[in-house]
Motif scaffolding. Structure first.
Motif, PDB file in Angstrom:
ATOM      1  N   UNK A  23       0.829  -1.185   0.000  1.00 33.44           N
ATOM      2  CA  UNK A  23       0.000   0.000   0.000  1.00 33.44           C
ATOM      3  C   UNK A  23       0.869   1.242   0.000  1.00 33.44           C
ATOM      4  N   UNK A  24       0.230   2.390  -0.109  1.00 28.55           N
ATOM      5  CA  UNK A  24       0.965   3.650  -0.123  1.00 28.55           C
ATOM      6  C   UNK A  24       1.652   3.909   1.201  1.00 28.55           C
ATOM      7  N   UNK A  25       1.218   3.223   2.259  1.00 27.80           N
ATOM      8  CA  UNK A  25       1.849   3.388   3.564  1.00 27.80           C
ATOM      9  C   UNK A  25       2.948   2.345   3.791  1.00 27.80           C
ATOM     10  N   UNK A  26       3.305   1.619   2.726  1.00 23.53           N
ATOM     11  CA  UNK A  26       4.374   0.609   2.784  1.00 23.53           C
ATOM     12  C   UNK A  26       4.044  -0.512   3.752  1.00 23.53           C
ATOM     13  N   UNK A  27       2.770  -0.802   3.923  1.00 21.61           N
ATOM     14  CA  UNK A  27       2.356  -1.940   4.725  1.00 21.61           C
ATOM     15  C   UNK A  27       1.922  -3.044   3.775  1.00 21.61           C
ATOM     16  N   UNK A  28       2.425  -4.246   3.990  1.00 21.08           N
ATOM     17  CA  UNK A  28       2.137  -5.352   3.104  1.00 21.08           C
ATOM     18  C   UNK A  28       1.017  -6.208   3.685  1.00 21.08           C
ATOM     19  N   UNK A  29       0.042  -6.519   2.866  1.00 22.63           N
ATOM     20  CA  UNK A  29      -1.051  -7.374   3.287  1.00 22.63           C
ATOM     21  C   UNK A  29      -1.028  -8.623   2.410  1.00 22.63           C
ATOM     22  N   UNK A  30      -0.655  -9.725   3.001  1.00 24.33           N
ATOM     23  CA  UNK A  30      -0.601 -10.981   2.259  1.00 24.33           C
ATOM     24  C   UNK A  30      -2.025 -11.468   2.010  1.00 24.33           C
ATOM     25  N   UNK A  31      -2.313 -11.924   0.792  1.00 20.92           N
ATOM     26  CA  UNK A  31      -3.622 -12.512   0.550  1.00 20.92           C
ATOM     27  C   UNK A  31      -3.492 -13.660  -0.438  1.00 20.92           C
ATOM     28  N   UNK A  32      -4.431 -14.574  -0.343  1.00 25.03           N
ATOM     29  CA  UNK A  32      -4.386 -15.775  -1.164  1.00 25.03           C
ATOM     30  C   UNK A  32      -5.737 -16.026  -1.802  1.00 25.03           C
ATOM     31  N   UNK A  41     -19.125 -28.099  -6.836  1.00 19.63           N
ATOM     32  CA  UNK A  41     -17.891 -27.519  -7.354  1.00 19.63           C
ATOM     33  C   UNK A  41     -17.097 -26.840  -6.255  1.00 19.63           C
ATOM     34  N   UNK A  42     -16.959 -25.511  -6.331  1.00 23.06           N
ATOM     35  CA  UNK A  42     -16.218 -24.794  -5.302  1.00 23.06           C
ATOM     36  C   UNK A  42     -16.763 -23.371  -5.133  1.00 23.06           C
ATOM     37  N   UNK A  43     -16.526 -22.818  -3.967  1.00 19.38           N
ATOM     38  CA  UNK A  43     -16.800 -21.418  -3.681  1.00 19.38           C
ATOM     39  C   UNK A  43     -15.461 -20.694  -3.671  1.00 19.38           C
ATOM     40  N   UNK A  44     -15.348 -19.632  -4.460  1.00 24.00           N
ATOM     41  CA  UNK A  44     -14.087 -18.900  -4.583  1.00 24.00           C
ATOM     42  C   UNK A  44     -14.069 -17.678  -3.677  1.00 24.00           C
ATOM     43  N   UNK A  45     -12.856 -17.229  -3.404  1.00 24.46           N
ATOM     44  CA  UNK A  45     -12.692 -16.016  -2.618  1.00 24.46           C
ATOM     45  C   UNK A  45     -11.227 -15.726  -2.387  1.00 24.46           C
ATOM     46  N   UNK A  46     -10.968 -14.885  -1.427  1.00 18.91           N
ATOM     47  CA  UNK A  46      -9.602 -14.545  -1.044  1.00 18.91           C
ATOM     48  C   UNK A  46      -9.502 -14.463   0.479  1.00 18.91           C
ATOM     49  N   UNK A  47      -8.349 -14.856   0.979  1.00 14.13           N
ATOM     50  CA  UNK A  47      -8.047 -14.721   2.402  1.00 14.13           C
ATOM     51  C   UNK A  47      -7.017 -13.603   2.541  1.00 14.13           C
ATOM     52  N   UNK A  48      -7.388 -12.578   3.279  1.00 16.29           N
ATOM     53  CA  UNK A  48      -6.540 -11.412   3.486  1.00 16.29           C
ATOM     54  C   UNK A  48      -6.061 -11.352   4.933  1.00 16.29           C
ATOM     55  N   UNK A  49      -4.773 -11.063   5.093  1.00 15.30           N
ATOM     56  CA  UNK A  49      -4.247 -10.785   6.425  1.00 15.30           C
ATOM     57  C   UNK A  49      -3.961 -12.028   7.242  1.00 15.30           C
ATOM     58  N   UNK A  50      -3.995 -11.842   8.547  1.00 10.15           N
ATOM     59  CA  UNK A  50      -3.559 -12.861   9.495  1.00 10.15           C
ATOM     60  C   UNK A  50      -4.336 -14.168   9.357  1.00 10.15           C
ATOM     61  N   UNK A  51      -3.620 -15.266   9.506  1.00 13.81           N
ATOM     62  CA  UNK A  51      -4.223 -16.595   9.524  1.00 13.81           C
ATOM     63  C   UNK A  51      -4.028 -17.266  10.877  1.00 13.81           C
ATOM     64  N   UNK A  52      -3.612 -16.507  11.859  1.00 13.63           N
ATOM     65  CA  UNK A  52      -3.373 -17.075  13.186  1.00 13.63           C
ATOM     66  C   UNK A  52      -4.669 -17.325  13.946  1.00 13.63           C
ATOM     67  N   UNK A  53      -5.732 -16.604  13.603  1.00 13.05           N
ATOM     68  CA  UNK A  53      -6.989 -16.745  14.302  1.00 13.05           C
ATOM     69  C   UNK A  53      -8.134 -16.751  13.300  1.00 13.05           C
ATOM     70  N   UNK A  54      -9.314 -17.101  13.787  1.00 14.96           N
ATOM     71  CA  UNK A  54     -10.488 -17.115  12.928  1.00 14.96           C
ATOM     72  C   UNK A  54     -10.701 -15.731  12.317  1.00 14.96           C
ATOM     73  N   UNK A  55     -10.848 -15.663  10.993  1.00 11.33           N
ATOM     74  CA  UNK A  55     -11.023 -14.356  10.342  1.00 11.33           C
ATOM     75  C   UNK A  55     -12.493 -13.937  10.328  1.00 11.33           C
ATOM     76  N   UNK A  56     -12.723 -12.735   9.871  1.00 12.49           N
ATOM     77  CA  UNK A  56     -14.074 -12.281   9.551  1.00 12.49           C
ATOM     78  C   UNK A  56     -14.470 -12.877   8.208  1.00 12.49           C
TER      79      UNK A  56
END
Length: 344
Positions: A23-32, A41-56
């Motif tokens: 980002x413009x603030x030089x903070x990196x957000x990993x996403x998959x 079949x499958x439901x698609x999406x993306x996981x953003x940010x921390x994976x250490x705990x249950x996400x929103x």
């Protein structure tokens, strides 16, 4: 406990690739990119940010995909992990088989598949439009599982009066059958990129202005093999049928069952999609039952989270910070992500 649940084999198989956004603030957000298996079949999406705990869990809206959610999610995921999904037949998610109807009940089924896949024992919702209405319904059916809802624009599903109920259902069924036959014939309208932009703006009643259409189109357009420079929309056209509505009495009964805190962000330029009378009746019930309810009006229309992200972000962050009972919210932006990925 939650960490160990997340790292079961089915969780690891969910990811298809990882990307790092700077980002413009030089903070990196990993996403998959993720794919969640479902029977069709499958439901698609993306996981953003921390994976250490249950996400929103963020659920995109009707005839929408996660592209319009990403500007908001990129900012909020600096503080808490977010999984954003597209319901079947939208974005990169597998469409339903021929003959199947898209509606709120189908969206509820998809949410349940996601929870089962990740073995979550609770869910925190962020939803827009159909996604927000789905979150409310899920909180009514499973009040013990939902800890809070961040809802953008829609609060509850759209009601249909008792007098119009059969007429509306008949119209929806006729429309569905017509689209089902069109799909069987392989009919797809082709557009130039500029025409596709105009189509998005027109179909959203200018809720997504032309300069914002790329957010939706990046996961929506498919290049035609036979017509160079032309594209077709990936969305299953059966989504053009209005999601099934409900009698007012059923919606009010749903409101009686909800117990979790709710944030509802309304765009000032868009009418009450669920009807102003129904909206305030639901609010009265929630307040009567001591359900924490925060209503915020932000300049914008139905896609206010896309067109006015800067004003939505602090409201969403403050709400999550307040009601995050599991202490997932990191006050230091991206702290959890830096720790987990060790790339800073």
């Amino acid at each position: 406990m939650l960490f160990s649940k997340l790292y079961k084999p089915n969780y690891l198989k969910t990811f298809t690739n990882l990307r790092t956004i700077t980002t413009t603030k030089c903070l990196k957000v990993e996403h998959a990119e993720i794919r969640i298996p479902v029977p069709w079949g499958h439901v698609s999406g993306q996981w953003w940010g921390s994976k250490e705990q249950r996400p929103i869990l963020a659920v995109a809206g009707w005839k929408d995909n996660i592209g319009t959610f990403l500007p908001l999610i990129e900012e909020v995921s600096k503080h808490v992990g977010i999984v954003c999904i597209e319901v079947s037949g939208l974005g990169l998610s597998t469409p339903f088989p021929p003959g199947f109807f898209y509606n709120f009940d189908a969206a509820l089924t998809i949410v349940h598949h996601v929870l089962d896949h990740f073995k979550w024992d609770k869910v925190s919702f962020m939803g827009h439009s159909l996604g927000s209405g789905t979150a409310f319904m899920y909180a009514a059916l499973y009040p013990e599982l939902v800890d809070f809802i961040v809802g953008i624009d829609m609060l509850v599903p759209m009601p249909t009066s008792r007098e119009n109920f059969c007429k509306v259902r008949r119209t929806s069924l006729d429309s569905f059958l017509a689209w089902d036959k069109a799909i069987a014939r392989g009919e797809r309208k082709l557009y130039t990129y500029e025409e596709a932009q105009e189509e998005v703006t027109k179909n959203t009643f200018n809720s997504i202005p032309r300069e914002f259409t790329a957010h939706l189109l990046q996961r929506e357009l498919v290049r035609s093999d036979s017509h160079p420079g032309r594209y077709y929309f990936r969305m299953d056209p059966r989504h053009n049928v209005k999601a099934v509505t409900y009698p007012p009495e059923q919606i009010l009964e749903m409101a009686e069952q909800v117990r979790c805190p709710i944030l509802n962000i309304k765009g000032t330029e868009f009418p009450f999609i669920e009807g102003e009378t129904m909206y305030y009746k639901v609010c009265e019930i929630l307040k009567k039952n001591n359900v924490p309810l925060q209503i915020e009006n932000v300049q914008g229309s139905h896609h206010v989270h896309l067109t006015n992200t800067d004003d939505c972000v602090p409201i969403v962050k403050d709400f999550i910070r307040k009601y995050d009972s599991e202490e997932r919210f990191s006050e230091i932006p991206n702290a959890d992500v830096r720790k987990f990925y060790n790339f800073c």
